[in-house]
Design an enzyme around this catalytic site. Structure first.
Site, PDB file in Angstrom:
ATOM      1  N   GLU A 127       0.439  -5.297   9.401  1.00 32.37           N
ATOM      2  CA  GLU A 127       0.058  -4.713   8.120  1.00 32.37           C
ATOM      3  C   GLU A 127       1.217  -4.666   7.139  1.00 32.37           C
ATOM      4  OE1 GLU A 127      -2.122  -0.714   6.271  1.00 32.37           O
ATOM      5  OE2 GLU A 127      -1.826  -0.897   8.427  1.00 32.37           O
ATOM      6  N   LYS A 148      -7.722  -1.006   7.486  1.00 29.20           N
ATOM      7  CA  LYS A 148      -8.503   0.076   8.061  1.00 29.20           C
ATOM      8  C   LYS A 148      -9.841  -0.489   8.507  1.00 29.20           C
ATOM      9  CE  LYS A 148      -7.207   3.567   8.311  1.00 29.20           C
ATOM     10  NZ  LYS A 148      -6.491   4.203   9.452  1.00 29.20           N
TER      11      LYS A 148
END
Length: 379
Positions: free
Chosen positions: A178, A195
């Site tokens: 990420e 997410k």
């Protein structure tokens, strides 16, 4: 050797920083403002910076946390080396013939997790927050060469934002997929909140069905959208008015063990945005706190067993011209000189989450380093 190494496995690129001119380390809350000032001075003098900011530094960057001081852990709040330009190379390769980690055990079994989950869920029901990223530690012992292990883990799960830092305090080995944020030479900042997680299927057809289900799942979409909105708001504090936009929403990235949902938020930085103002606005990344961020962080501080340290902080590098790139330090192992290894796992809890599903998702995320932990004893 003091060093910081950054790997983009998917692009086949690696940056290596070695032999720093100086170290900038914040061991106490009082050290943090001076550390940022020294980093700005070093960058202005033509040097590169590489290192990390620990999660608990976020409690020191906003006066809203004045009554919630962070618990001091074994990892500095800020740790950067001051370097000459990095060496740019292709990827190093390594094979880890014997297990790098042994005695791997989650700190919480399901019963312990469920107690915290139910407490967090009560806060959600009360409206104190609408998402909280509950995490717990996984403990192990490490042996062997951590640099070899860092490169060897790439074979298990290639990622774009891998990093290895050995400067001051413990070594940090990160296999993060990420991006926290990057800033380009034109002053544009971009963040890629991640997410939404699902395990890989056994066949391409199963993967296709899993991805379709993710894109049709209201809970997954809502979790991702909450964090996109949070980061749009955070970035707007340091961006030119009207420049914040979302060029990519609900994209799916696929890795050897799992699928992740990722969105992109982009804006033009204000001309006067410096390092401390950027981190004060954005840090920690909303994808690993929850929303609203301040309320979620206060709740999680009371529920989790201790400081997160480098985990859920940010690891990255800064060039003299102001370009920079930092990961969200998930899938990140802290290696202590006495042979202890600690890494955390967790996930975003919302109103319709279930304890069992969230616990299993957390253990799934541990596979980057430790394989299947579903039957591992807690300790």
């Amino acid at each position: 050797m003091k060093r910081a190494v950054f790997r983009d496995d998917l692009a086949g690129r690696m940056l290596s920083f070695c032999d720093p001119h100086a170290l900038i380390v914040a061991e106490t809350p009082a050290d943090v403002p001076g550390a940022f000032a020294h980093m700005e001075e070093a960058r202005a003098a033509g040097h590169w910076l590489a290192g990390y900011i620990s999660y608990e530094a976020g409690f020191l960057l906003d006066p809203a946390f004045s009554a919630h001081p962070p618990e001091k852990g074994e990892t500095p709040y800020i740790c950067f080396g001051v370097f000459d330009a990095p060496a740019k190379t292709g990827l190093a390769t390594a094979s880890v013939e014997s297990p790098f980690l042994s005695g791997v055990r989650p700190a919480w079994d399901f019963a312990a997790y469920r107690r915290r989950f139910e407490n967090l869920h009560a806060h959600l029901m009360a409206g104190d927050c609408y998402q909280g990223n509950l995490t717990f530690a996984v403990h192990a012992r490490w042996s062997g060469d951590p640099v070899e292990a860092f490169h060897g883990f790439a074979e298990r799960q290639p990622v774009r934002y891998g990093a290895y830092v050995d400067l001051a305090g413990p070594r940090i080995l990160s296999r993060s997929p990420e991006l926290f944020f990057s800033v380009d030479s034109d002053g544009f900042i971009e963040t890629h909140p991640m997410k939404g997680t699902a395990a890989r299927g056994a066949t391409p057809a199963e993967d296709e069905a899993i991805i379709a289900a993710m894109l049709d799942d209201d809970k997954t979409l809502a979790e991702n959208c909450m964090i996109v909105d949070l980061l749009r708001n955070d970035i707007s504090r340091i961006a030119e008015p009207g420049s914040v936009h979302v060029p990519k929403l609900f994209a799916i990235e696929t890795y050897p063990t799992l699928h992740q949902m990722v969105s992109h938020v982009r804006a033009k930085l204000n001309a006067d945005a410096d390092l401390q103002s950027i981190f004060a606005a954005l840090f920690p990344c909303g994808s690993i706190t929850g929303a609203p961020k301040i309320s979620a962080m206060k709740i999680l501080q009371a529920l989790e067993d201790g400081p997160r340290g480098a985990y859920c902080g940010a690891i990255g590098h800064i060039a003299p011209d102001g370009t920079m790139r930092f990961n969200v330090a998930i899938r990140t192992i802290t290696l202590f000189d006495d042979g202890r290894a600690v890494f955390n796992v967790g996930g975003g809890v919302v109103l319709d989450s279930t304890a069992r599903a969230e616990y299993e998702e957390a253990l799934l995320k541990a596979r980057f380093a430790a394989g299947d932990l579903s039957a591992a004893p807690a300790g």
